[in-house]
Design a protein around this motif. Structure first.
Motif, PDB file in Angstrom:
ATOM      1  N   ILE A 169       0.444  -1.250   0.168  1.00  0.00           N
ATOM      2  CA  ILE A 169      -0.319   0.187   0.122  1.00  0.00           C
ATOM      3  C   ILE A 169       0.878   0.965  -0.190  1.00  0.00           C
ATOM      4  CG2 ILE A 169      -1.316   1.490   1.281  1.00  0.00           C
ATOM      5  CD1 ILE A 169      -3.113  -1.629   2.460  1.00  0.00           C
ATOM      6  N   THR A 170       2.108   1.524   0.765  1.00  0.00           N
ATOM      7  CA  THR A 170       2.327   2.486   0.820  1.00  0.00           C
ATOM      8  C   THR A 170       3.396   2.591  -0.399  1.00  0.00           C
ATOM      9  OG1 THR A 170       3.533   2.050   3.493  1.00  0.00           O
ATOM     10  CG2 THR A 170       4.788   3.429   2.158  1.00  0.00           C
ATOM     11  N   GLY A 171       3.692   1.869  -1.046  1.00  0.00           N
ATOM     12  CA  GLY A 171       4.343   1.838  -2.694  1.00  0.00           C
ATOM     13  C   GLY A 171       3.866   1.876  -3.584  1.00  0.00           C
ATOM     14  N   THR A 172       2.570   1.843  -3.303  1.00  0.00           N
ATOM     15  CA  THR A 172       1.832   2.279  -4.244  1.00  0.00           C
ATOM     16  C   THR A 172       0.673   3.698  -4.229  1.00  0.00           C
ATOM     17  OG1 THR A 172       0.607   0.174  -4.500  1.00  0.00           O
ATOM     18  CG2 THR A 172      -0.890   1.659  -5.215  1.00  0.00           C
TER      19      THR A 172
ATOM     20  N   VAL B 259       1.879   6.136  -6.988  1.00  0.00           N
ATOM     21  CA  VAL B 259       0.952   7.601  -7.396  1.00  0.00           C
ATOM     22  C   VAL B 259       1.358   9.040  -6.958  1.00  0.00           C
ATOM     23  CG1 VAL B 259      -1.725   8.376  -7.121  1.00  0.00           C
ATOM     24  CG2 VAL B 259      -0.871   5.658  -7.172  1.00  0.00           C
ATOM     25  N   ALA B 260       2.052   8.860  -5.882  1.00  0.00           N
ATOM     26  CA  ALA B 260       2.324  10.709  -6.189  1.00  0.00           C
ATOM     27  C   ALA B 260       3.915  10.688  -7.223  1.00  0.00           C
ATOM     28  CB  ALA B 260       2.494  10.453  -4.266  1.00  0.00           C
ATOM     29  N   THR B 261       4.067  10.222  -7.094  1.00  0.00           N
ATOM     30  CA  THR B 261       5.571  10.269  -7.760  1.00  0.00           C
ATOM     31  C   THR B 261       4.808  10.911  -9.579  1.00  0.00           C
ATOM     32  OG1 THR B 261       6.822   9.488  -6.892  1.00  0.00           O
ATOM     33  CG2 THR B 261       7.287   9.570  -9.024  1.00  0.00           C
ATOM     34  N   ILE B 262       3.756   9.983 -10.301  1.00  0.00           N
ATOM     35  CA  ILE B 262       3.365   9.643 -11.325  1.00  0.00           C
ATOM     36  C   ILE B 262       2.653  11.636 -11.773  1.00  0.00           C
ATOM     37  CG2 ILE B 262       1.915   9.168 -12.868  1.00  0.00           C
ATOM     38  CD1 ILE B 262       2.949   6.147 -12.151  1.00  0.00           C
ATOM     39  N   ALA B 263       1.667  11.534 -10.120  1.00  0.00           N
ATOM     40  CA  ALA B 263       0.872  12.742 -10.399  1.00  0.00           C
ATOM     41  C   ALA B 263       2.090  13.968 -10.211  1.00  0.00           C
ATOM     42  CB  ALA B 263      -0.103  12.962  -8.896  1.00  0.00           C
ATOM     43  N   GLY B 264       2.795  13.971  -9.741  1.00  0.00           N
ATOM     44  CA  GLY B 264       3.912  14.787  -9.465  1.00  0.00           C
ATOM     45  C   GLY B 264       4.421  14.919 -10.976  1.00  0.00           C
ATOM     46  N   ALA B 265       4.830  14.326 -11.649  1.00  0.00           N
ATOM     47  CA  ALA B 265       5.455  14.311 -12.661  1.00  0.00           C
ATOM     48  C   ALA B 265       4.186  14.677 -13.573  1.00  0.00           C
ATOM     49  CB  ALA B 265       5.798  12.946 -13.591  1.00  0.00           C
ATOM     50  N   ILE B 266       3.477  14.503 -13.731  1.00  0.00           N
ATOM     51  CA  ILE B 266       2.644  14.926 -14.654  1.00  0.00           C
ATOM     52  C   ILE B 266       2.220  16.609 -14.395  1.00  0.00           C
ATOM     53  CG2 ILE B 266      -0.228  15.298 -15.179  1.00  0.00           C
ATOM     54  CD1 ILE B 266      -0.296  11.928 -14.831  1.00  0.00           C
ATOM     55  N   TYR B 267       2.272  17.042 -13.055  1.00  0.00           N
ATOM     56  CA  TYR B 267       2.097  18.586 -12.513  1.00  0.00           C
ATOM     57  C   TYR B 267       2.985  19.061 -13.352  1.00  0.00           C
ATOM     58  CZ  TYR B 267       1.477  22.527  -9.486  1.00  0.00           C
ATOM     59  OH  TYR B 267       0.648  23.675  -9.448  1.00  0.00           O
ATOM     60  N   GLY B 268       4.757  18.386 -13.327  1.00  0.00           N
ATOM     61  CA  GLY B 268       5.622  19.131 -13.863  1.00  0.00           C
ATOM     62  C   GLY B 268       5.576  19.595 -15.010  1.00  0.00           C
ATOM     63  N   VAL B 269       5.133  18.452 -15.501  1.00  0.00           N
ATOM     64  CA  VAL B 269       4.396  18.362 -16.964  1.00  0.00           C
ATOM     65  C   VAL B 269       4.320  20.154 -18.301  1.00  0.00           C
ATOM     66  CG1 VAL B 269       4.415  17.939 -19.562  1.00  0.00           C
ATOM     67  CG2 VAL B 269       5.237  16.738 -17.200  1.00  0.00           C
ATOM     68  N   LYS B 270       2.918  19.611 -17.160  1.00  0.00           N
ATOM     69  CA  LYS B 270       1.984  20.845 -17.694  1.00  0.00           C
ATOM     70  C   LYS B 270       2.904  21.871 -16.883  1.00  0.00           C
ATOM     71  CE  LYS B 270      -2.741  22.081 -15.815  1.00  0.00           C
ATOM     72  NZ  LYS B 270      -2.315  23.171 -15.199  1.00  0.00           N
TER      73      LYS B 270
END
Length: 55
Positions: free
Chosen positions: A9-12, A16-27
């Protein structure tokens, strides 16, 4: 088994947080500057149309 589920659960959540951060950064770095430039071009077109009609 409890340790495995906790780690899973922690890894998941971290993934998810890493992917969300990457998407936000690209935006922020790619999408928003393009939208701002398009808006600036549109504003300049509107100003030019007003000037051409005023003369």
């Amino acid at each position: 088994m409890k340790k495995f589920m906790s780690g899973f659960i922690t890894g998941t959540a971290m993934t998810v947080a890493t992917i969300a951060g990457a998407i936000y950064g690209v935006k922020k770095t790619i999408v928003e500057p393009i939208e701002e430039k398009e808006q600036q071009i549109e504003d300049n077109r509107k100003k030019a149309m007003r000037k051409s009609r005023a003369r």
